[in-house]
Scaffold this motif. Structure first.
Motif, PDB file in Angstrom:
ATOM      1  N   UNK A 142       0.781  -1.125   0.057  1.00 35.08           N
ATOM      2  CA  UNK A 142       0.053  -0.093   0.122  1.00 35.08           C
ATOM      3  C   UNK A 142       0.864   1.293  -0.031  1.00 35.08           C
ATOM      4  N   UNK A 143       2.054   1.175   0.506  1.00 34.15           N
ATOM      5  CA  UNK A 143       2.884   2.419   0.876  1.00 34.15           C
ATOM      6  C   UNK A 143       4.445   1.592   0.638  1.00 34.15           C
ATOM      7  N   UNK A 144       5.158   2.002  -0.320  1.00 34.67           N
ATOM      8  CA  UNK A 144       6.301   1.321  -0.554  1.00 34.67           C
ATOM      9  C   UNK A 144       7.572   2.029   0.427  1.00 34.67           C
ATOM     10  N   UNK A 145       6.940   3.039   1.034  1.00 36.02           N
ATOM     11  CA  UNK A 145       7.939   3.842   2.047  1.00 36.02           C
ATOM     12  C   UNK A 145       7.692   3.037   3.415  1.00 36.02           C
ATOM     13  N   UNK A 146       6.921   2.333   3.672  1.00 31.66           N
ATOM     14  CA  UNK A 146       6.704   1.801   5.016  1.00 31.66           C
ATOM     15  C   UNK A 146       6.998   0.152   4.757  1.00 31.66           C
ATOM     16  N   UNK A 169       5.928 -11.797  12.418  1.00 30.50           N
ATOM     17  CA  UNK A 169       6.737 -12.878  12.546  1.00 30.50           C
ATOM     18  C   UNK A 169       6.542 -13.550  13.585  1.00 30.50           C
ATOM     19  N   UNK A 170       6.595 -15.070  13.625  1.00 29.92           N
ATOM     20  CA  UNK A 170       5.872 -15.831  14.785  1.00 29.92           C
ATOM     21  C   UNK A 170       6.944 -16.814  15.021  1.00 29.92           C
ATOM     22  N   UNK A 171       7.248 -16.823  16.185  1.00 27.54           N
ATOM     23  CA  UNK A 171       8.391 -18.044  16.641  1.00 27.54           C
ATOM     24  C   UNK A 171       9.649 -17.819  16.010  1.00 27.54           C
ATOM     25  N   UNK A 172      10.304 -16.849  15.342  1.00 24.60           N
ATOM     26  CA  UNK A 172      11.479 -16.905  14.605  1.00 24.60           C
ATOM     27  C   UNK A 172      11.461 -17.747  13.191  1.00 24.60           C
ATOM     28  N   UNK A 173      10.340 -17.910  12.945  1.00 21.70           N
ATOM     29  CA  UNK A 173      10.045 -19.172  11.995  1.00 21.70           C
ATOM     30  C   UNK A 173       9.402 -18.785  10.723  1.00 21.70           C
ATOM     31  N   UNK A 174       8.203 -18.146  10.889  1.00 15.80           N
ATOM     32  CA  UNK A 174       7.564 -17.977   9.839  1.00 15.80           C
ATOM     33  C   UNK A 174       6.780 -16.410   9.776  1.00 15.80           C
ATOM     34  N   UNK A 175       6.390 -16.071   8.822  1.00 12.99           N
ATOM     35  CA  UNK A 175       5.322 -14.675   8.712  1.00 12.99           C
ATOM     36  C   UNK A 175       4.097 -14.960   8.497  1.00 12.99           C
ATOM     37  N   UNK A 176       3.261 -14.342   9.388  1.00 12.63           N
ATOM     38  CA  UNK A 176       1.770 -14.515   9.088  1.00 12.63           C
ATOM     39  C   UNK A 176       1.136 -13.417   8.474  1.00 12.63           C
ATOM     40  N   UNK A 177       0.155 -13.673   7.497  1.00 13.64           N
ATOM     41  CA  UNK A 177      -0.625 -12.515   6.975  1.00 13.64           C
ATOM     42  C   UNK A 177      -1.350 -11.808   8.085  1.00 13.64           C
ATOM     43  N   UNK A 178      -1.316 -10.668   8.092  1.00 13.91           N
ATOM     44  CA  UNK A 178      -2.111  -9.886   9.128  1.00 13.91           C
ATOM     45  C   UNK A 178      -3.477  -9.308   7.897  1.00 13.91           C
ATOM     46  N   UNK A 179      -4.475  -9.796   8.467  1.00 11.28           N
ATOM     47  CA  UNK A 179      -5.830  -9.529   7.474  1.00 11.28           C
ATOM     48  C   UNK A 179      -6.067  -8.015   7.716  1.00 11.28           C
ATOM     49  N   UNK A 180      -6.218  -7.464   6.515  1.00 13.71           N
ATOM     50  CA  UNK A 180      -6.583  -6.032   6.288  1.00 13.71           C
ATOM     51  C   UNK A 180      -5.398  -5.133   6.342  1.00 13.71           C
ATOM     52  N   UNK A 181      -4.193  -5.779   6.355  1.00 19.94           N
ATOM     53  CA  UNK A 181      -2.782  -4.966   6.474  1.00 19.94           C
ATOM     54  C   UNK A 181      -2.418  -4.628   5.000  1.00 19.94           C
ATOM     55  N   UNK A 182      -3.124  -5.205   4.110  1.00 19.01           N
ATOM     56  CA  UNK A 182      -2.365  -5.182   2.667  1.00 19.01           C
ATOM     57  C   UNK A 182      -1.438  -6.085   2.226  1.00 19.01           C
ATOM     58  N   UNK A 183      -1.244  -6.401   1.313  1.00 15.44           N
ATOM     59  CA  UNK A 183       0.024  -7.055   0.760  1.00 15.44           C
ATOM     60  C   UNK A 183       1.427  -6.565   0.738  1.00 15.44           C
ATOM     61  N   UNK A 184       2.236  -7.475   0.699  1.00 14.27           N
ATOM     62  CA  UNK A 184       3.607  -7.013   0.681  1.00 14.27           C
ATOM     63  C   UNK A 184       4.435  -7.322  -0.503  1.00 14.27           C
ATOM     64  N   UNK A 185       5.545  -6.594  -0.719  1.00 15.37           N
ATOM     65  CA  UNK A 185       6.107  -6.816  -1.906  1.00 15.37           C
ATOM     66  C   UNK A 185       7.668  -6.665  -1.630  1.00 15.37           C
ATOM     67  N   UNK A 186       8.586  -7.363  -2.406  1.00 16.19           N
ATOM     68  CA  UNK A 186      10.104  -7.361  -2.183  1.00 16.19           C
ATOM     69  C   UNK A 186      10.591  -5.722  -2.599  1.00 16.19           C
ATOM     70  N   UNK A 187      11.600  -5.734  -1.864  1.00 20.84           N
ATOM     71  CA  UNK A 187      12.271  -4.043  -2.513  1.00 20.84           C
ATOM     72  C   UNK A 187      12.956  -4.220  -3.848  1.00 20.84           C
ATOM     73  N   UNK A 188      13.583  -5.469  -4.091  1.00 19.35           N
ATOM     74  CA  UNK A 188      14.359  -5.588  -5.179  1.00 19.35           C
ATOM     75  C   UNK A 188      13.216  -6.013  -6.421  1.00 19.35           C
ATOM     76  N   UNK A 189      13.840  -6.000  -7.627  1.00 11.94           N
ATOM     77  CA  UNK A 189      12.841  -6.134  -8.951  1.00 11.94           C
ATOM     78  C   UNK A 189      13.456  -7.523  -9.448  1.00 11.94           C
ATOM     79  N   UNK A 190      12.720  -8.330 -10.021  1.00 16.81           N
ATOM     80  CA  UNK A 190      13.008  -9.549 -10.757  1.00 16.81           C
ATOM     81  C   UNK A 190      12.331  -9.868 -12.181  1.00 16.81           C
ATOM     82  N   UNK A 191      13.112 -10.353 -12.909  1.00 20.27           N
ATOM     83  CA  UNK A 191      12.585 -10.895 -14.245  1.00 20.27           C
ATOM     84  C   UNK A 191      12.612 -12.460 -14.211  1.00 20.27           C
ATOM     85  N   UNK A 192      13.371 -13.033 -14.857  1.00 17.97           N
ATOM     86  CA  UNK A 192      13.543 -14.433 -15.001  1.00 17.97           C
ATOM     87  C   UNK A 192      14.089 -14.992 -13.698  1.00 17.97           C
ATOM     88  N   UNK A 193      13.670 -15.884 -13.144  1.00 17.46           N
ATOM     89  CA  UNK A 193      13.903 -16.165 -11.941  1.00 17.46           C
ATOM     90  C   UNK A 193      13.731 -17.644 -11.482  1.00 17.46           C
TER      91      UNK A 193
END
Length: 264
Positions: free
Chosen positions: A83-87, A93-117
Motif C-alpha cells: 500500500x505504501x512502499x515507503x513503509x 513474524x511468529x516464533x522466529x520461523x514464519x511470517x503470518x498474513x495480517x488481515x486488512x494490512x495489505x499485501x507485501x512486496x520485495x524491495x528488489x525487482x526480478x525478471x527470469x528467476x
C-alpha cells in the motif's frame, strides 16, 4: 564410288576418335571424390566459458550459495508494504520461523525487482480450518507484480480448478492436486520466464512458468496468457521490465517461510 566410301569411312573414324579423346579428357579432368575428415571426440567439446560453481543447500529446500534470501524467519527487511512502499511490511513474524498474513494490512512486496528467476517458498494455511472455498488460506505470489501463482488450502476443499492451489490464477489449473494436510507445510519450487516485448510495446513472447508443488510437477512450462485478473479475459499490458515479487493479502491468515530466489 570406291573413293567416296573410303572418304566416308575415314570421316567416321576421325569423328569416333575425337569423341573418344574428349571423353578421355573429361575423365582425366574430373577430380577424385574427397572423403570428409572424420570427427574427433574433442571437436564437440565445449571448454569456455567454464561453468560457474554453485554450492547447493545441504537439505531439501535450503538455499544454494548464489540465492538471495527473501525471508529466513528472523526479519522482513527485504519486504515493504504494498500500500505504501515507503513503509515496512506490516505482517507478523511468529516464533522466529514464519511470517503470518495480517488481515486488512495489505499485501507485501520485495524491495528488489526480478525478471527470469527460480523461486522457492514454503507456505501453510492455519491449522484450524475455519472457512472453505476461496476463503481457506487464500493468498498468492505474483511474479513481476502481475502474474499470480495461487496459494490456497486445497486439501479436501473443492473450488474452481483454475483458482485452487498450484493454479496460474484464472488461467491454468494445476496438473494435479498435490496439497498436504492443514497441519503440514507446503512448498513451491518455481522456474519463471518473464515475457518479452517488441520495440512497439506489443507482446513478442509470453511469460512461461514451471511449478513443483511439494515436489510434484503441477505446471509444465505453461504459457501465462496475460494479467491474471479476477474478472475478464487475460491480455498483456504494454511493455514492462523487471518488477517486484508480491504476496497477496486476501483476508486469510496464511503463513510463509523459507523464501529465496535466484536470478536466471
Amino acid at each position: 564410288m570406291k573413293s567416296r566410301k573410303i572418304s566416308r569411312y575415314f570421316g567416321i573414324v576421325v569423328l569416333f576418335s575425337s569423341t573418344a579423346l574428349m571423353a578421355q579428357h573429361t575423365v582425366i579432368d574430373t577430380p577424385p571424390e574427397v572423403s570428409p575428415m572424420p570427427m574427433k571426440p574433442e571437436m564437440t567439446e565445449i571448454w569456455e566459458p567454464e561453468v560457474k560453481t554453485v554450492t547447493p543447500g545441504k537439505q531439501q529446500g535450503e538455499a544454494p550459495s548464489d540465492a538471495i534470501i527473501l525471508f529466513d524467519g528472523k526479519n522482513m527487511g527485504q519486504w515493504v508494504s504494498q500500500r505504501d512502499n515507503s513503509k515496512a511490511a506490516a505482517w507478523k513474524i511468529v516464533n522466529n520461523d514464519y511470517m503470518e498474513v495480517v488481515p486488512d494490512a495489505g499485501g507485501i512486496q520485495t524491495k528488489m525487482q526480478f525478471g527470469d528467476c527460480q523461486l522457492h517458498m514454503e507456505w501453510s494455511a492455519p491449522d484450524v480450518v475455519v472457512d472453505g472455498g476461496q476463503w481457506r488460506g487464500n493468498s498468492g505470489v505474483f511474479f513481476q507484480n502481475r502474474y499470480e501463482l495461487q496459494v490456497l488450502d486445497s486439501y479436501n476443499n473443492r473450488t474452481y480448478s483454475n483458482g485452487q492451489a498450484g493454479s496460474i490464477y484464472k488461467d491454468h489449473p494445476p496438473l494435479v492436486n498435490a496439497m498436504k494436510t492443514p497441519l503440514e507445510w507446503n512448498s513451491y519450487d518455481v522456474v519463471y520466464t518473464a515475457p518479452r516485448f517488441k520495440a512497439n510495446g506489443l507482446i513478442d513472447a509470453p511469460a512461461r512458468i514451471t511449478v513443483f508443488h511439494n515436489g510434484v510437477l503441477v505446471q509444465n512450462n505453461a504459457t501465462i496468457n496475460g494479467l491474471t485478473l479476477y474478472s475478464g479475459l487475460h491480455n498483456y499490458p504494454s511493455s514492462h521490465g523487471e518488477d517486484v515479487i508480491s504476496l497477496q493479502e486476501h483476508g486469510c491468515k496464511t503463513q510463509f517461510r523459507n523464501i529465496w530466489i535466484r536470478r536466471l
